[in-house]
Scaffold this active site. Structure first.
Site, mmCIF file in Angstrom:
data_model
loop_
_atom_site.group_PDB
_atom_site.id
_atom_site.type_symbol
_atom_site.label_atom_id
_atom_site.label_comp_id
_atom_site.label_asym_id
_atom_site.label_seq_id
_atom_site.Cartn_x
_atom_site.Cartn_y
_atom_site.Cartn_z
ATOM 1 N N ASP A 37 0.874 -1.180 0.000
ATOM 2 C CA ASP A 37 0.000 0.000 0.000
ATOM 3 C C ASP A 37 0.907 1.223 0.000
ATOM 4 O OD1 ASP A 37 -2.160 1.999 0.917
ATOM 5 O OD2 ASP A 37 -3.267 0.121 1.090
ATOM 6 N N ASP A 63 3.245 1.408 -4.492
ATOM 7 C CA ASP A 63 2.359 2.320 -5.218
ATOM 8 C C ASP A 63 2.017 1.626 -6.527
ATOM 9 O OD1 ASP A 63 1.175 4.213 -6.829
ATOM 10 O OD2 ASP A 63 2.520 5.840 -6.236
ATOM 11 N N VAL A 64 0.750 1.261 -6.686
ATOM 12 C CA VAL A 64 0.384 0.421 -7.837
ATOM 13 C C VAL A 64 0.566 1.126 -9.180
ATOM 14 C CG1 VAL A 64 -1.212 -1.077 -6.570
ATOM 15 C CG2 VAL A 64 -2.096 1.015 -7.673
ATOM 16 N N TYR A 157 -14.728 6.802 -12.059
ATOM 17 C CA TYR A 157 -14.601 5.588 -11.234
ATOM 18 C C TYR A 157 -15.311 4.416 -11.916
ATOM 19 C CZ TYR A 157 -15.047 2.433 -7.216
ATOM 20 O OH TYR A 157 -15.000 1.343 -6.378
ATOM 21 N N LYS A 161 -13.668 0.937 -13.417
ATOM 22 C CA LYS A 161 -14.054 -0.390 -12.928
ATOM 23 C C LYS A 161 -14.581 -1.269 -14.069
ATOM 24 C CE LYS A 161 -12.825 -0.051 -8.643
ATOM 25 N NZ LYS A 161 -11.743 -0.923 -8.151
ATOM 26 N N THR A 192 -16.368 0.866 4.341
ATOM 27 C CA THR A 192 -14.929 1.165 4.499
ATOM 28 C C THR A 192 -14.738 2.678 4.349
ATOM 29 O OG1 THR A 192 -14.445 1.011 2.136
ATOM 30 C CG2 THR A 192 -14.279 -1.044 3.421
ATOM 31 N N THR A 197 -15.733 8.545 1.600
ATOM 32 C CA THR A 197 -15.344 9.551 0.602
ATOM 33 C C THR A 197 -16.440 9.716 -0.448
ATOM 34 O OG1 THR A 197 -13.081 8.766 0.848
ATOM 35 C CG2 THR A 197 -13.503 10.209 -1.020
HETATM 36 N N1 LIG Z 1 -16.140 0.419 -0.345
HETATM 37 C C1 LIG Z 1 -16.982 0.214 -1.323
HETATM 38 O O1 LIG Z 1 -18.157 0.562 -1.221
HETATM 39 C C2 LIG Z 1 -16.541 -0.438 -2.599
HETATM 40 C C3 LIG Z 1 -17.529 -0.839 -3.512
HETATM 41 C C4 LIG Z 1 -17.155 -1.463 -4.682
HETATM 42 C C5 LIG Z 1 -15.823 -1.704 -4.944
HETATM 43 N N2 LIG Z 1 -14.886 -1.298 -4.046
HETATM 44 C C6 LIG Z 1 -13.498 -1.594 -4.372
HETATM 45 O O2 LIG Z 1 -12.933 -2.386 -3.340
HETATM 46 C C7 LIG Z 1 -11.522 -2.180 -3.280
HETATM 47 C C8 LIG Z 1 -11.085 -1.895 -1.863
HETATM 48 O O3 LIG Z 1 -11.647 -0.658 -1.443
HETATM 49 P P1 LIG Z 1 -12.001 -0.356 0.090
HETATM 50 O O4 LIG Z 1 -13.455 -0.275 0.166
HETATM 51 O O5 LIG Z 1 -11.276 -1.282 0.962
HETATM 52 O O6 LIG Z 1 -11.431 1.131 0.191
HETATM 53 P P2 LIG Z 1 -10.238 1.764 1.061
HETATM 54 O O7 LIG Z 1 -10.115 3.161 0.576
HETATM 55 O O8 LIG Z 1 -10.458 1.517 2.488
HETATM 56 O O9 LIG Z 1 -8.964 0.910 0.619
HETATM 57 C C9 LIG Z 1 -8.267 1.143 -0.581
HETATM 58 C C10 LIG Z 1 -6.784 0.988 -0.299
HETATM 59 O O10 LIG Z 1 -6.081 1.214 -1.536
HETATM 60 C C11 LIG Z 1 -4.942 1.983 -1.218
HETATM 61 N N3 LIG Z 1 -4.427 2.708 -2.374
HETATM 62 C C12 LIG Z 1 -4.932 3.811 -2.979
HETATM 63 N N4 LIG Z 1 -4.107 4.229 -3.947
HETATM 64 C C13 LIG Z 1 -3.063 3.362 -3.972
HETATM 65 C C14 LIG Z 1 -1.885 3.255 -4.757
HETATM 66 N N5 LIG Z 1 -1.601 4.149 -5.725
HETATM 67 N N6 LIG Z 1 -1.045 2.236 -4.518
HETATM 68 C C15 LIG Z 1 -1.302 1.331 -3.525
HETATM 69 N N7 LIG Z 1 -2.378 1.393 -2.737
HETATM 70 C C16 LIG Z 1 -3.252 2.399 -2.970
HETATM 71 C C17 LIG Z 1 -5.401 2.928 -0.130
HETATM 72 O O11 LIG Z 1 -4.308 3.513 0.554
HETATM 73 C C18 LIG Z 1 -6.268 2.017 0.727
HETATM 74 O O12 LIG Z 1 -5.517 1.387 1.733
HETATM 75 C C19 LIG Z 1 -11.244 -1.064 -4.275
HETATM 76 O O13 LIG Z 1 -10.825 -1.611 -5.515
HETATM 77 C C20 LIG Z 1 -12.584 -0.400 -4.438
HETATM 78 O O14 LIG Z 1 -12.705 0.317 -5.652
HETATM 79 C C21 LIG Z 1 -15.211 -0.676 -2.887
#
Ligand SMILES: NC(=O)c1ccc[n+]([C@@H]2O[C@H](COP(=O)([O-])OP(=O)(O)OC[C@H]3O[C@@H](n4cnc5c(N)ncnc54)[C@H](O)[C@@H]3O)[C@@H](O)[C@H]2O)c1
Length: 252
Positions: A37, A63-64, A157, A161, A192, A197
């Site tokens: 992360d 950093d992805v 977004y 996706k 989460t 956000t």
């Molecule tokens: N929370 C929701 O409602 C939801 C719904 C559908 C899909 N998702 C997807 O689920 C996945 C996880 O999201 P989450 O809900 O845990 O959110 P989150 O924001 O808690 O976690 C995302 C993580 O990705 C990390 N990140 C961001 N940019 C980065 C980078 N450049 N390099 C490495 N790490 C990076 C962040 O620091 C964070 O720890 C994501 O792909 C998100 O799009 C989330």
């Protein structure tokens, strides 16, 4: 016996939220986990928690969007554990929703850089290591936004996706010959930091839940269990598919 005994996994975005839940569950199921992360303090905290419970997990800065980071992380994983069986491309960002006419090109690029290019780079650099390990499973975290429910989605977004969804099928089709499976997971609203956000106030959140038949948000653990299925050999004949975990949202 754990469902991931003997396997080595890389998880991106594992410092919090769903990625952290996956790191915890994978370690509990016997995997050796490398999770990365950009939130190093939070990541190290998760690492300590997992190790305290007896799990084998190591946090790395990743950093992805950085090809060099991916190369280093895959190389270090092979040096440390000798193989790579599972990649979970989980890291992503969301930005507050505005209409298409108000979205800047720079914002669009930033979302695609992390959400789409990050998945591509992780996949690109993991494939050779997985092939050398005799195959593997790639799980890409998309969203219901990558399938539909379009009226409520942030445009950049949702498009990023959608890119993850189809890229997963291309990966599955082109690398079945290497013993590599690839599937996408499509969460609905999950409780989460990301959701905080996306929905700045309670009213916006309540509005979103009107389009979820089960009338609640999902938890990170509920997603991690689906990701575990796709990562494990339980899904040995599953590739190029979409696992929707959304309380029924996509059906509305
Ligand atoms: N929370 C929701 O409602 C939801 C719904 C559908 C899909 N998702 C997807 O689920 C996945 C996880 O999201 P989450 O809900 O845990 O959110 P989150 O924001 O808690 O976690 C995302 C993580 O990705 C990390 N990140 C961001 N940019 C980065 C980078 N450049 N390099 C490495 N790490 C990076 C962040 O620091 C964070 O720890 C994501 O792909 C998100 O799009 C989330």
């Amino acid at each position: 016996m754990g469902r991931l005994d003997g396997k080595v996994a890389i998880i991106s975005g594992g410092a919090r939220g769903q990625g952290a839940a996956e790191a915890r569950l994978f370690a509990k199921e016997g995997a050796r986990v490398v999770f990365g992360d950009i939130r190093d303090d939070e990541g190290r905290q998760v690492e300590a928690e997992i190790q305290e419970l007896g799990g084998d997990a190591v946090y790395v800065h990743l950093d992805v969007t950085s090809e060099a980071d991916w190369q280093r992380v895959v190389r270090d994983t092979i040096d440390r554990y000798g193989r790579l069986d599972i990649l979970v491309n989980n890291a992503a960002i969301i930005i507050p929703r505005v209409g298409i006419e108000d979205r800047s090109g720079d914002d669009w690029d930033r979302v695609f850089e992390v959400n789409a290019k990050g998945v591509f780079l992780g996949t690109k650099h993991s494939i050779p290591a997985m092939r050398d390990s005799g195959g593997g499973s790639i799980v890409n975290i998309s969203s219901v936004a990558g399938i539909g429910q379009a009226y409520h989605q942030e445009p950049a977004y949702a498009a990023s996706k959608g890119a993850v969804r189809i890229f997963s099928k291309v990966t599955a089709a082109q690398h079945a010959k290497d013993g590599i499976r690839c599937n996408s997971v499509h969460p609905g609203p999950i409780d989460t930091e990301m959701l905080a956000t996306a929905f700045a106030d309670e009213e916006a959140k309540a509005e979103r839940l009107k389009r979820v038949p089960m009338q609640r948000m999902g938890s990170a653990d509920e997603i991690a269990k689906g990701v575990l299925y796709l990562a494990s050999d339980d899904s040995s004949y599953v590739t190029g598919s979409e696992l929707v975990i959304d309380g029924g949202a996509i059906s509305m």
